[in-house]
Motif scaffolding. Structure first.
Motif, PDB file in Angstrom:
ATOM      1  N   ILE A  18       0.835  -1.209   0.000  1.00  0.00           N
ATOM      2  CA  ILE A  18       0.000   0.000   0.000  1.00  0.00           C
ATOM      3  C   ILE A  18       0.863   1.249   0.000  1.00  0.00           C
ATOM      4  N   ILE A  19       1.775   1.347   0.942  1.00  0.00           N
ATOM      5  CA  ILE A  19       2.485   2.623   1.128  1.00  0.00           C
ATOM      6  C   ILE A  19       3.535   2.880   0.055  1.00  0.00           C
ATOM      7  N   THR A  20       3.966   1.839  -0.670  1.00  0.00           N
ATOM      8  CA  THR A  20       4.941   2.061  -1.747  1.00  0.00           C
ATOM      9  C   THR A  20       4.277   2.359  -3.091  1.00  0.00           C
ATOM     10  N   ARG A  21       2.939   2.231  -3.163  1.00  0.00           N
ATOM     11  CA  ARG A  21       2.274   2.422  -4.458  1.00  0.00           C
ATOM     12  C   ARG A  21       1.135   3.442  -4.435  1.00  0.00           C
ATOM     13  N   MET A  22       0.858   4.058  -3.276  1.00  0.00           N
ATOM     14  CA  MET A  22      -0.317   4.924  -3.171  1.00  0.00           C
ATOM     15  C   MET A  22      -0.057   6.389  -3.514  1.00  0.00           C
TER      16      MET A  22
ATOM     17  N   LEU B  43      -8.544  -2.898  -1.400  1.00  0.00           N
ATOM     18  CA  LEU B  43      -9.573  -2.038  -0.814  1.00  0.00           C
ATOM     19  C   LEU B  43      -8.978  -1.202   0.307  1.00  0.00           C
ATOM     20  N   GLU B  44      -8.135  -1.815   1.132  1.00  0.00           N
ATOM     21  CA  GLU B  44      -7.507  -1.075   2.227  1.00  0.00           C
ATOM     22  C   GLU B  44      -6.585   0.015   1.684  1.00  0.00           C
ATOM     23  N   GLY B  45      -5.866  -0.292   0.612  1.00  0.00           N
ATOM     24  CA  GLY B  45      -4.999   0.708  -0.009  1.00  0.00           C
ATOM     25  C   GLY B  45      -5.792   1.860  -0.592  1.00  0.00           C
ATOM     26  N   LYS B  46      -6.896   1.544  -1.239  1.00  0.00           N
ATOM     27  CA  LYS B  46      -7.759   2.589  -1.800  1.00  0.00           C
ATOM     28  C   LYS B  46      -8.316   3.475  -0.693  1.00  0.00           C
ATOM     29  N   THR B  47      -8.627   2.865   0.428  1.00  0.00           N
ATOM     30  CA  THR B  47      -9.164   3.605   1.570  1.00  0.00           C
ATOM     31  C   THR B  47      -8.130   4.581   2.121  1.00  0.00           C
ATOM     32  N   VAL B  48      -6.902   4.109   2.300  1.00  0.00           N
ATOM     33  CA  VAL B  48      -5.836   4.973   2.823  1.00  0.00           C
ATOM     34  C   VAL B  48      -5.491   6.058   1.814  1.00  0.00           C
ATOM     35  N   GLN B  49      -5.441   5.705   0.542  1.00  0.00           N
ATOM     36  CA  GLN B  49      -5.141   6.702  -0.488  1.00  0.00           C
ATOM     37  C   GLN B  49      -6.211   7.791  -0.518  1.00  0.00           C
TER      38      GLN B  49
ATOM     39  N   ASN C 153     -11.226   6.725  -4.935  1.00  0.00           N
ATOM     40  CA  ASN C 153     -11.492   5.321  -5.248  1.00  0.00           C
ATOM     41  C   ASN C 153     -12.838   4.813  -4.738  1.00  0.00           C
ATOM     42  N   THR C 154     -13.230   5.241  -3.553  1.00  0.00           N
ATOM     43  CA  THR C 154     -14.387   4.666  -2.871  1.00  0.00           C
ATOM     44  C   THR C 154     -15.590   5.609  -2.929  1.00  0.00           C
ATOM     45  N   LYS C 155     -16.770   5.056  -2.777  1.00  0.00           N
ATOM     46  CA  LYS C 155     -17.976   5.885  -2.744  1.00  0.00           C
ATOM     47  C   LYS C 155     -17.906   6.895  -1.611  1.00  0.00           C
ATOM     48  N   THR C 156     -17.385   6.466  -0.463  1.00  0.00           N
ATOM     49  CA  THR C 156     -17.276   7.363   0.689  1.00  0.00           C
ATOM     50  C   THR C 156     -16.273   8.467   0.404  1.00  0.00           C
ATOM     51  N   GLY C 157     -15.138   8.123  -0.181  1.00  0.00           N
ATOM     52  CA  GLY C 157     -14.133   9.131  -0.521  1.00  0.00           C
ATOM     53  C   GLY C 157     -14.668  10.143  -1.510  1.00  0.00           C
ATOM     54  N   ILE C 158     -15.396   9.676  -2.513  1.00  0.00           N
ATOM     55  CA  ILE C 158     -15.995  10.567  -3.506  1.00  0.00           C
ATOM     56  C   ILE C 158     -16.956  11.545  -2.834  1.00  0.00           C
TER      57      ILE C 158
END
Length: 202
Positions: free
Chosen positions: A96-100, A115-121, A171-176
């Motif tokens: 996650i942290i090397t590609r976000m 999904l966890e990576g998308k959430t953190v990003q 990435n996520t509906k919540t983030g949007i």
């Protein structure tokens, strides 16, 4: 060690590393990203341990940190393992942290984040827009000696080349959903800022 204790160890370790950071990638930023990531993670049904752990360490390898604060990915994974986190989970966090990062967005088309990576990003991008994001942009510019406007290294150009784009990278509906208000505030601020600096050009 129980996950709660592992997270507490990570928090203490990262806070110690970033407490004096001065570019806006500090412990306060990390704390906000972790809180946002947990909120999004709950809404999106992500693994909350991986989400929070990755959010807590997401910036300690960032090239924008000073050498005294920045860690290598090997140092991060070794420390996570020392906290008793399973090898598979450590690999998930490292991935996650090397590609976000924003600069890696092209490669994510071929292999998307978990999904966890998308959430953190999403949480990290949210902290780059809105009122807090504006404050961080000027904090970074001040720390690096960049001007507010008038050059390619200015805050205003940073708005145009990066911050205005983040809403559409969520990435996520919540983030949007969360990005909408922050993006609108960013646009209003930039318009007012441009209006005020144009006074000197008349």
């Amino acid at each position: 060690m129980h996950e709660k204790g592992q997270l507490e160890n990570i928090r203490h370790w990262v806070k110690e590393k970033l407490i004096n950071e001065r570019t806006g990638h500090d412990w306060l930023h990390t704390s906000r990203v972790a809180a946002l990531a947990l909120y999004i993670g709950r809404e999106e049904h992500a693994n909350l341990f991986v989400t929070e752990a990755a959010a807590l360490v997401h910036d300690v390898i960032d090239a924008k940190l000073s050498e005294s604060e920045r860690l290598t990915i090997c140092e991060v994974t070794e420390q996570l393992a020392a906290f008793g986190i399973a090898d598979g989970t450590v690999k998930e966090i490292a991935d996650i942290i090397t590609r976000m990062s924003f600069r890696h967005r092209g490669m994510l088309r071929e292999r998307p984040l978990s999904l966890e990576g998308k959430t953190v990003q999403d949480a990290d991008m949210l902290d780059a827009i809105g009122a807090v994001g504006i404050a961080r942009a000027f904090t970074f510019a001040g720390a690096k000696g960049h001007p507010m406007y008038g050059s390619q290294a200015s805050v205003l150009v940073h708005f145009e080349e990066k911050l205005f784009l983040l809403k559409d990278l969520m990435n996520t509906k919540t983030g949007i959903r969360l990005a909408e208000e922050r993006h609108e505030f960013l646009l209003r601020f930039a318009a007012q800022f441009q209006k005020e600096i144009e006074v000197q050009e008349r």
